[in-house]
Design a protein around this motif. Structure first.
Motif, PDB file in Angstrom:
ATOM      1  N   LEU A   1      -1.061   5.317   7.019  1.00  0.00           N
ATOM      2  CA  LEU A   1      -1.178   4.280   6.123  1.00  0.00           C
ATOM      3  C   LEU A   1      -1.272   3.034   7.242  1.00  0.00           C
ATOM      4  O   LEU A   1      -2.140   2.031   7.188  1.00  0.00           O
TER       5      LEU A   1
ATOM      6  N   LEU B   1       5.977  10.786  -0.150  1.00  0.00           N
ATOM      7  CA  LEU B   1       5.164  10.339   1.084  1.00  0.00           C
ATOM      8  C   LEU B   1       5.781  11.041   2.181  1.00  0.00           C
ATOM      9  O   LEU B   1       7.068  10.725   2.261  1.00  0.00           O
TER      10      LEU B   1
ATOM     11  N   THR C   1       0.908   3.946  -3.083  1.00  0.00           N
ATOM     12  CA  THR C   1       0.499   5.181  -2.877  1.00  0.00           C
ATOM     13  C   THR C   1       1.727   6.098  -3.356  1.00  0.00           C
ATOM     14  O   THR C   1       1.329   7.347  -4.135  1.00  0.00           O
TER      15      THR C   1
ATOM     16  N   GLU D   1       2.250  10.565   6.695  1.00  0.00           N
ATOM     17  CA  GLU D   1       1.224   9.839   5.741  1.00  0.00           C
ATOM     18  C   GLU D   1       1.646   8.117   5.822  1.00  0.00           C
ATOM     19  O   GLU D   1       0.518   7.564   5.859  1.00  0.00           O
TER      20      GLU D   1
ATOM     21  N   LYS E   1       1.658   8.778  -6.532  1.00  0.00           N
ATOM     22  CA  LYS E   1       2.164  10.374  -6.521  1.00  0.00           C
ATOM     23  C   LYS E   1       3.273  10.742  -7.425  1.00  0.00           C
ATOM     24  O   LYS E   1       3.393  11.996  -7.837  1.00  0.00           O
TER      25      LYS E   1
ATOM     26  N   GLU F   1       0.958  -1.096   0.148  1.00  0.00           N
ATOM     27  CA  GLU F   1       0.119  -0.057   0.051  1.00  0.00           C
ATOM     28  C   GLU F   1       0.858   1.203  -0.042  1.00  0.00           C
ATOM     29  O   GLU F   1       0.654   2.135  -0.701  1.00  0.00           O
TER      30      GLU F   1
END
Length: 187
Positions: free
Chosen positions: A77, A69, A41, A73, A45, A37
């Protein structure tokens, strides 16, 4: 900040981020899912804007493009995945409904928002991150040892020294956090 290194396993990468007691660390497949994940993510980005032809003068200039990230963040998560639910911006946790329903009706929305704001502040307060994870661990251990207790009973069993170091929480927002964890873990 942690970077993925080729010779480091996915689960070890995630374990370094959360630094919890081994009893709290999720199963290997959950750790790998967290890693994936985070990776997905981050990949999302990277694909948000074009930066072709840009020349960077120093490594820190890469941050100007917002294609990374943040530690915050990543922590959110991880926490969302460990608790199997959205931590911030969710509905009233099941374990908190008793407290919530006793609050004056005209102030309930404010109560929920204040509790979520305090939790958010505590989670993202970089000056107190170790205290936050110690509190999380203390709550987790008390819940697993007393799964039938309500949030008021669990609150009274918390380590008072850890509570005193958790300055971002009020009594009600700490009970809210207890209920988030209680509802989020699988017993």
């Amino acid at each position: 900040m942690f970077f993925v290194i080729d010779n480091q396993s996915k689960k070890d990468y995630v374990k370094k981020i959360i630094k919890l007691n081994p009893a709290i660390i999720p199963k290997e497949e959950t750790l790998i899912a967290i890693f994936n994940e985070i990776r997905n993510t981050q990949a999302g980005k990277k694909n948000t804007s074009v930066v072709e032809g840009v020349t960077l003068e120093a490594p820190d200039e890469v941050l100007n493009y917002g294609r990374h990230l943040t530690t915050t963040e990543i922590r959110l998560l991880v926490l969302n995945r460990i608790l199997n639910q959205k931590v911030i911006g969710s509905n009233v946790p099941r374990s908190f409904i008793y407290t919530y329903s006793r609050f004056p009706e005209e102030n309930r929305n404010n109560l929920l928002e204040d509790c979520q704001l305090d939790l958010s502040r505590a989670l993202f307060n970089s000056n107190c991150k170790e205290d936050f994870w110690k509190l999380f661990e203390n709550i987790y251990n008390i819940i697993t040892n007393n799964p039938l207790d309500n949030i008021n009973e669990l609150y009274r069993k918390l380590d008072k020294n850890i509570i005193n170091r958790s300055m971002d929480f009020t009594t009600l927002s700490l009970k809210y956090f207890i209920s988030v964890i209680k509802d989020g873990i699988e017993l």
